[in-house]
Design a protein around this motif. Structure first.
Motif, PDB file in Angstrom:
ATOM      1  N   SER A 252       0.552  -1.197   0.061  1.00 27.75           N
ATOM      2  CA  SER A 252       0.026   0.010   0.123  1.00 27.75           C
ATOM      3  C   SER A 252       0.978   1.216  -0.107  1.00 27.75           C
ATOM      4  O   SER A 252       0.368   2.332  -0.437  1.00 27.75           O
ATOM      5  N   GLN A 253       1.926   0.971   0.585  1.00 28.69           N
ATOM      6  CA  GLN A 253       2.887   2.374   0.528  1.00 28.69           C
ATOM      7  C   GLN A 253       3.460   2.695  -1.054  1.00 28.69           C
ATOM      8  O   GLN A 253       3.830   3.956  -1.104  1.00 28.69           O
ATOM      9  N   GLN A 254       3.214   1.981  -1.793  1.00 27.53           N
ATOM     10  CA  GLN A 254       3.780   1.957  -3.533  1.00 27.53           C
ATOM     11  C   GLN A 254       2.548   2.562  -4.100  1.00 27.53           C
ATOM     12  O   GLN A 254       2.732   2.565  -5.360  1.00 27.53           O
ATOM     13  N   CYS A 255       1.117   2.724  -3.477  1.00 23.77           N
ATOM     14  CA  CYS A 255       0.191   2.908  -4.195  1.00 23.77           C
ATOM     15  C   CYS A 255       0.309   4.414  -4.597  1.00 23.77           C
ATOM     16  O   CYS A 255       0.889   5.362  -3.915  1.00 23.77           O
ATOM     17  N   LYS A 256      -0.277   4.699  -5.817  1.00 23.75           N
ATOM     18  CA  LYS A 256      -0.224   6.265  -6.228  1.00 23.75           C
ATOM     19  C   LYS A 256      -0.754   7.133  -5.355  1.00 23.75           C
ATOM     20  O   LYS A 256      -0.459   8.338  -4.956  1.00 23.75           O
ATOM     21  N   PHE A 257      -1.910   6.634  -4.849  1.00 24.24           N
ATOM     22  CA  PHE A 257      -3.047   7.731  -4.041  1.00 24.24           C
ATOM     23  C   PHE A 257      -2.889   7.071  -2.508  1.00 24.24           C
ATOM     24  O   PHE A 257      -3.067   5.922  -2.311  1.00 24.24           O
ATOM     25  N   ARG A 258      -2.940   8.261  -1.547  1.00 25.80           N
ATOM     26  CA  ARG A 258      -2.934   7.863  -0.254  1.00 25.80           C
ATOM     27  C   ARG A 258      -4.354   7.678   0.329  1.00 25.80           C
ATOM     28  O   ARG A 258      -5.210   8.387  -0.482  1.00 25.80           O
ATOM     29  N   GLY A 259      -4.450   6.549   0.951  1.00 24.69           N
ATOM     30  CA  GLY A 259      -5.770   6.048   1.048  1.00 24.69           C
ATOM     31  C   GLY A 259      -6.529   5.357   0.162  1.00 24.69           C
ATOM     32  O   GLY A 259      -7.733   5.195   0.082  1.00 24.69           O
ATOM     33  N   CYS A 260      -5.671   4.579  -0.708  1.00 24.14           N
ATOM     34  CA  CYS A 260      -6.004   3.805  -1.907  1.00 24.14           C
ATOM     35  C   CYS A 260      -7.027   2.751  -1.351  1.00 24.14           C
ATOM     36  O   CYS A 260      -6.694   2.129  -0.199  1.00 24.14           O
ATOM     37  N   THR A 261      -8.046   2.313  -1.884  1.00 26.91           N
ATOM     38  CA  THR A 261      -9.031   1.390  -1.487  1.00 26.91           C
ATOM     39  C   THR A 261      -8.697  -0.137  -2.192  1.00 26.91           C
ATOM     40  O   THR A 261      -9.149  -0.917  -1.811  1.00 26.91           O
ATOM     41  N   HIS A 262      -7.682  -0.048  -2.925  1.00 27.44           N
ATOM     42  CA  HIS A 262      -7.009  -1.219  -3.713  1.00 27.44           C
ATOM     43  C   HIS A 262      -8.258  -2.040  -4.527  1.00 27.44           C
ATOM     44  O   HIS A 262      -8.147  -3.079  -4.616  1.00 27.44           O
ATOM     45  N   THR A 263      -9.513  -1.113  -4.944  1.00 20.07           N
ATOM     46  CA  THR A 263     -10.352  -1.663  -5.846  1.00 20.07           C
ATOM     47  C   THR A 263     -10.582  -1.335  -7.303  1.00 20.07           C
ATOM     48  O   THR A 263     -10.934  -1.773  -7.892  1.00 20.07           O
ATOM     49  N   HIS A 264     -10.099   0.004  -7.337  1.00 13.82           N
ATOM     50  CA  HIS A 264     -10.156   0.624  -8.676  1.00 13.82           C
ATOM     51  C   HIS A 264      -9.202   1.605  -9.040  1.00 13.82           C
ATOM     52  O   HIS A 264      -9.257   2.046 -10.145  1.00 13.82           O
ATOM     53  N   GLU A 265      -8.378   2.086  -8.133  1.00  9.85           N
ATOM     54  CA  GLU A 265      -7.694   3.188  -8.606  1.00  9.85           C
ATOM     55  C   GLU A 265      -6.385   2.716  -9.317  1.00  9.85           C
ATOM     56  O   GLU A 265      -6.060   1.626  -9.133  1.00  9.85           O
ATOM     57  N   PRO A 266      -6.360   3.658 -10.344  1.00 11.00           N
ATOM     58  CA  PRO A 266      -4.830   3.489 -11.210  1.00 11.00           C
ATOM     59  C   PRO A 266      -3.490   3.477 -10.266  1.00 11.00           C
ATOM     60  O   PRO A 266      -3.509   3.968  -9.267  1.00 11.00           O
ATOM     61  N   GLN A 267      -2.693   2.646 -10.894  1.00  9.77           N
ATOM     62  CA  GLN A 267      -1.223   2.417 -10.173  1.00  9.77           C
ATOM     63  C   GLN A 267      -1.321   2.151  -8.857  1.00  9.77           C
ATOM     64  O   GLN A 267      -0.879   2.716  -8.095  1.00  9.77           O
ATOM     65  N   CYS A 268      -2.488   1.073  -8.552  1.00  5.58           N
ATOM     66  CA  CYS A 268      -2.590   0.528  -6.953  1.00  5.58           C
ATOM     67  C   CYS A 268      -1.542  -0.838  -7.142  1.00  5.58           C
ATOM     68  O   CYS A 268      -1.749  -1.558  -7.933  1.00  5.58           O
ATOM     69  N   ALA A 269      -0.893  -0.685  -6.081  1.00  5.92           N
ATOM     70  CA  ALA A 269       0.447  -1.748  -6.102  1.00  5.92           C
ATOM     71  C   ALA A 269      -0.421  -2.890  -5.671  1.00  5.92           C
ATOM     72  O   ALA A 269       0.177  -3.934  -6.092  1.00  5.92           O
TER      73      ALA A 269
END
Length: 301
Positions: A252-269
């Motif tokens: 999750s620390q590598q996701c593009k957006f802080r607070g990423c829900t890991h369901t639909h966001e672009p560049q979700c690790a």
């Protein structure tokens, strides 16, 4: 005033074990706890006073290291999650739900698979063994210890004793998975009541009706807790569910957006790791279903 450990709570009484040994002292809680909206829990380290009639009063609850809401227990540092491989069949979605709650409580978890002696012969038995081995490999790769046991023939019990020693262990799992049988095998002479599985329902009756800490060899305690099969996410936030999946945390620390829900966001690790097979499909599917359940729970409240 002496300090001790609450080893049992029953019918408004708290049974406090003095660290010096001896029999637990039957205590009432002070009225101030009710006014504060507090309640002593099994596992609490407390200050208590003794009265002339041999009973006592819980005067102060010392700071807790951990706390679970269901079952209610404090200061347990290892959650022992017991799941049978047959009757009831192994449910990975329920196991993942238990793991989310224990991770949220900042406890480590030990996964215990039971009833190896009940695996039938033939093709059905081979399928059960494949499922069991796949589960063992999956959760071991995530970082959980998995112990395969049979209370009936003693398989895995020494490994389990070693893992439990020195901890306040919370024993939890569905009704009918063999928790009481395990306790009886680990603590000879205790003879906790056990019930056969209902053929009609495929599950057991609740045989444990209160939380109690049982002393075990190695200087630790084991909490045998009432059987339950439902857990909800009312006390969790949406960010916390993802953080309770161990393999998601570093990703999750590598996701593009802080607070990423890991369901639909672009560049979700996490999504990328799932596509690459680094995150197991079953774990990700359960995560999504838990998020959906969380949203529905919040709407009800």
């Amino acid at each position: 005033m002496p300090e001790g450990l609450i080893v049992k709570a029953l019918s408004g009484y708290y049974y406090v074990q003095d660290y010096a040994g001896g029999n637990p002292v039957q205590c009432r809680g002070r009225g101030i706890f009710k006014k504060r909206g507090e309640s002593p829990l099994v596992g609490d380290r407390v200050v208590y006073s003794e009265t002339e009639n041999g009973e006592g009063s819980v005067e102060e609850i010392l700071p807790r290291k951990s706390e679970l809401i269901r079952p209610q227990i404090a200061n347990a540092d290892l959650a022992v999650l017991v799941f049978s491989v047959v009757r009831p069949e192994l449910s990975l979605v329920l196991l993942d739900k238990f793991l989310v709650h224990t991770e949220h409580a900042r406890m480590d978890a030990l996964i215990v698979l039971t009833k190896l002696d009940r695996i039938p012969e033939g093709e059905k038995g081979e399928q059960i063994r494949r499922t069991m081995e796949q589960a063992r490999l999956l959760y071991t790769s995530i970082g959980y210890q998995v112990v395969l046991t049979s209370a009936h023939n003693g398989e895995g019990l020494e490994e389990l004793r070693t893992a439990l020693a020195g901890h306040i262990n919370m024993l939890a799992g569905q009704s009918g998975v063999g928790k009481s049988s395990l306790v009886n095998a680990l603590v000879p002479g205790l003879k906790i009541e056990t019930n056969e599985i209902s053929d009609k329902l495929g599950r057991g009756k609740h045989t444990t009706r209160h939380v109690e800490l049982v002393p075990i060899s190695g200087g630790g305690y084991m909490a045998d807790t009432p059987g339950f099969s439902q857990l909800d996410f009312a006390e969790l936030g949406i960010d916390e569910i993802g953080s309770c999946f161990r393999e998601f945390r570093p990703l999750s620390q590598q996701c593009k957006f802080r607070g990423c829900t890991h369901t639909h966001e672009p560049q979700c690790a996490v999504l990328q790791a799932k596509e690459q097979g680094i995150v197991a499909e079953s774990r990700y599917e359960h995560y999504v279903s838990f998020m959906t359940e969380w949203k529905e729970t919040k709407r009800r409240y």
